[in-house]
Design a protein around this motif. Structure first.
Motif, PDB file in Angstrom:
ATOM      1  N   GLU A 137       0.071  -4.649  -8.514  1.00 22.92           N
ATOM      2  CA  GLU A 137      -1.382  -4.536  -8.362  1.00 22.92           C
ATOM      3  C   GLU A 137      -1.893  -4.885  -6.966  1.00 22.92           C
ATOM      4  OE1 GLU A 137      -5.412  -5.777  -8.019  1.00 22.92           O
ATOM      5  OE2 GLU A 137      -3.720  -7.188  -7.964  1.00 22.92           O
ATOM      6  N   LEU A 138      -1.203  -5.716  -6.216  1.00 23.68           N
ATOM      7  CA  LEU A 138      -1.729  -6.141  -4.912  1.00 23.68           C
ATOM      8  C   LEU A 138      -1.782  -5.023  -3.884  1.00 23.68           C
ATOM      9  CD1 LEU A 138       0.498  -6.761  -2.330  1.00 23.68           C
ATOM     10  CD2 LEU A 138       1.455  -8.138  -4.160  1.00 23.68           C
ATOM     11  N   ALA A 162      -2.224   1.450   0.857  1.00 26.24           N
ATOM     12  CA  ALA A 162      -1.273   0.695   1.671  1.00 26.24           C
ATOM     13  C   ALA A 162      -0.399   1.670   2.454  1.00 26.24           C
ATOM     14  CB  ALA A 162      -0.418  -0.191   0.772  1.00 26.24           C
ATOM     15  N   VAL A 163       0.028   1.266   3.632  1.00 30.34           N
ATOM     16  CA  VAL A 163       0.857   2.126   4.481  1.00 30.34           C
ATOM     17  C   VAL A 163       2.112   2.572   3.732  1.00 30.34           C
ATOM     18  CG1 VAL A 163       2.247   2.207   6.581  1.00 30.34           C
ATOM     19  CG2 VAL A 163      -0.011   1.137   6.628  1.00 30.34           C
ATOM     20  N   LEU A 164       2.747   1.659   3.019  1.00 26.42           N
ATOM     21  CA  LEU A 164       3.968   2.002   2.284  1.00 26.42           C
ATOM     22  C   LEU A 164       3.684   3.025   1.194  1.00 26.42           C
ATOM     23  CD1 LEU A 164       6.948   1.631   1.671  1.00 26.42           C
ATOM     24  CD2 LEU A 164       6.356  -0.403   0.314  1.00 26.42           C
ATOM     25  N   VAL A 165       2.571   2.875   0.498  1.00 29.31           N
ATOM     26  CA  VAL A 165       2.216   3.834  -0.550  1.00 29.31           C
ATOM     27  C   VAL A 165       2.042   5.221   0.050  1.00 29.31           C
ATOM     28  CG1 VAL A 165       0.437   4.489  -2.218  1.00 29.31           C
ATOM     29  CG2 VAL A 165       1.210   2.118  -2.108  1.00 29.31           C
ATOM     30  N   PRO A 256       6.895  -1.571   5.881  1.00 26.40           N
ATOM     31  CA  PRO A 256       5.497  -1.825   6.277  1.00 26.40           C
ATOM     32  C   PRO A 256       4.717  -2.547   5.190  1.00 26.40           C
ATOM     33  CG  PRO A 256       5.821   0.496   5.761  1.00 26.40           C
ATOM     34  CD  PRO A 256       7.186  -0.130   5.788  1.00 26.40           C
ATOM     35  N   ILE A 257       3.960  -3.568   5.598  1.00 28.22           N
ATOM     36  CA  ILE A 257       3.278  -4.432   4.641  1.00 28.22           C
ATOM     37  C   ILE A 257       1.755  -4.265   4.647  1.00 28.22           C
ATOM     38  CG2 ILE A 257       3.019  -6.401   6.201  1.00 28.22           C
ATOM     39  CD1 ILE A 257       3.799  -8.198   3.797  1.00 28.22           C
ATOM     40  N   THR A 258       1.198  -3.594   5.636  1.00 23.80           N
ATOM     41  CA  THR A 258      -0.259  -3.480   5.712  1.00 23.80           C
ATOM     42  C   THR A 258      -0.814  -2.792   4.464  1.00 23.80           C
ATOM     43  OG1 THR A 258      -0.338  -3.481   8.125  1.00 23.80           O
ATOM     44  CG2 THR A 258      -2.178  -2.437   6.988  1.00 23.80           C
ATOM     45  N   GLY A 259      -1.787  -3.426   3.872  1.00 25.71           N
ATOM     46  CA  GLY A 259      -2.343  -2.951   2.613  1.00 25.71           C
ATOM     47  C   GLY A 259      -1.789  -3.711   1.426  1.00 25.71           C
TER      48      GLY A 259
END
Length: 539
Positions: A137-138, A162-165, A256-259
């Motif tokens: 969810e985060l 999120a960048v990864l998504v 990548p963790i942003t988002g």
């Protein structure tokens, strides 16, 4: 918003999205109103398979890499597969309480894109063409709230993914649900006042672990093959181990963790990371190869420039750690690792593997250091959030922050001093590792097989590697057996150890999985995953 209002909002969103599954995907098998037994059996997996439709079961039981190949070849279409996994997620939710929200609208949209691309171009749109993806969810999703199990953020609507998504969408993934976590995501258990307890599909009297609790349960029960978790103390690895699946905590910066970065923006005393959880070791390796091919460091200022470089060693020295010297693992954990080593020593592996004991270096000290840096504000952010909503702190929140003697409010000067202690420990451990002459370390993930709810007081077996920023993978190696009797002659070393030992009986942990943790030094992620692949295939 009060905690009562936030919970009402949370449940309304979840249940509305559940009903949307039946509306978006036309199927005679309707899941929103599906009735399940009042009492869920200890092993929920057979019940799950009996509740899904015959047609859906056939898809769900296809091995993950085979399912991916069928989607990439066009043998299976992405849209009907997306419907299968959306419905399966609803059934899983009704059995083990693992979902915060269902995403049938997004699933249909991205599945259609995959099918249309295949029809137009005669080839898959990427290495994960049409493959279902569950998401903790985060992670930010455009137009949806990211609340981190914090009532204060229940309406924290996101303006982008999120960048990864976004990267995974480009690779062909189809998002179909969002999954649960504990309060503030700061526990290796699975309870939050917002959603309740997420239970373990192998033994529903136990927790699924945390904080990526819903991901562990979803994949374990068979409603997902690939999911996204996060890890700042063991939050990918613990639920992976507790639920008998695979998980990977990468070196900070490789994914990548942003988002999905932090509940408290600006915090960086301990590096949090994001990564995959899966039903297959091969899926995790494919995930990393594919993500790094996108060069997402060009879009995420916190991602490091890196490329996946497969390793093919001739010889690997594996250190094994059975006990960190502070909290002794329960009998099935030690037994399973010893049996694993014996089996691997006899196995025909693609290269030479030598096992030798590995001596831990002050892991109790590592626990003190990291728990003193999780909340440099002394937990004030958590206190303010609880005050704003009126929600009560869970015992796990109290344990790690509000009543933790290591958690103090730092001045700038004292924070620098605490981070200097962290840095010196990291430097000393690097030398300690080198002096022992090992390439890889294998060890327990948690000192028990799964977790009795509301009992966790220590996660030193995983958080030491967060402190050091060493990549680690998880693979299942067995389950608790009736013969795993308690050692009545053992004298606990300390109060924490005694509390842990008092929990154990083979009946309490019946059918619970044991997960092996495989650790390498920073930036040796390829070797960690290579060992997971080789070991899992040899099992």
């Amino acid at each position: 918003m009060t905690d009562y209002e936030a919970r009402k909002t949370y449940i309304a969103r979840r249940d509305e999205s559940m009903r949307l599954v039946d509306q978006v995907f036309d199927s005679p098998f309707k899941v929103a109103d599906l009735k399940v037994p009042d009492e869920i059996p200890l092993d929920a997996k057979p019940l799950f398979l009996s509740l899904v439709s015959d047609d859906d079961r056939k898809i769900l039981q296809i091995p993950p890499m085979e399912l991916l190949e069928k989607l990439k070849s066009g043998t299976l279409k992405a849209v009907p597969v997306a419907g299968v996994f959306c419905r399966a997620a609803v059934v899983a939710q009704k059995l083990v309480n693992c979902c915060t929200e269902f995403l049938p609208d997004l699933a249909l949209m991205y599945a259609k894109k995959a099918d249309e691309y295949m029809e137009k171009n005669g080839k898959p749109m990427g290495p994960f063409h049409g493959f279902p993806l569950s998401i903790k969810e985060l992670y930010a999703l455009e137009g949806r709230a990211a609340h981190w199990e914090n009532p204060d953020l229940i309406n924290n609507m996101q303006t982008d993914n999120a960048v990864l998504v976004n990267g995974l969408l480009e690779l062909g993934c189809v998002p179909f649900c969002r999954t649960t976590a504990p309060q503030f995501l700061m526990s290796i258990e699975s309870f939050s006042p917002m959603h309740g307890l997420t239970t373990n599909p192998h033994n529903t009297s136990l927790s699924s672990g945390g904080s990526s609790a819903g991901e562990g349960a979803m994949i374990a029960i068979g409603a997902s093959h690939l999911g996204l978790g996060s890890d700042i103390g063991g939050s990918i690895r613990v639920p992976a181990a507790c639920c008998g699946i695979y998980g990977y905590r990468p070196t900070n910066g490789r994914v990548p963790i942003t988002g999905a970065d932090s509940l408290t923006p600006g915090y960086n005393a301990i590096a949090g990371v994001v990564g995959p959880m899966a039903s297959s070791a091969d899926l995790i390796t494919l995930f990393m190869e594919s993500i790094e091919s996108l060069e997402l460091w060009k879009r995420d200022t916190f991602a490091e420039r890196s490329a996946w470089v497969p390793v093919n060693p001739k010889e690997v020295t594996v250190g094994y750690l059975l006990d960190d010297g502070h909290v002794k693992p329960h009998p099935p954990v030690e037994r399973a690792i010893k049996e694993f080593i014996s089996k691997m020593e006899k196995a025909q592996l693609p290269f030479t593997v030598k096992f030798k004991p590995f001596t831990p270096m002050q892991h109790e000290e590592a626990w003190k250091i990291i728990t003193g840096l999780y909340f440099p504000d002394g937990g004030q952010f958590l206190k303010d959030a609880l005050t704003n909503s009126g929600e009560k702190a869970t015992d796990q929140t109290k344990m790690i922050a509000l009543e933790n003697p290591n958690c103090v409010e730092h001045s700038v000067k004292s924070l620098y001093a605490a981070q200097d202690v962290r840095n010196k420990y990291k430097t000393a451990y690097q030398k300690h590792w080198k002096d022992q002459g090992v390439d890889v370390v294998i060890m327990p993930t948690v000192p028990s097989a799964a977790i009795v709810p509301n009992t966790t007081k220590y996660w030193g077996y995983t958080c030491v590697w967060n402190l050091l920023d060493y990549p680690a993978t998880i693979m299942p190696i067995g389950k608790v057996q009736e013969s795993d009797k308690k050692d009545e002659s053992y004298t606990p070393r300390n109060d924490l150890d005694k509390a842990h030992q008092d929990l154990y009986s083979p009946e309490t942990y019946a059918n619970a999985p044991v997960g092996l943790q495989i650790v390498t030094p920073r930036w040796n992620d390829e070797l960690a995953l290579k060992m997971m692949e080789v070991f899992s295939h040899a099992m």
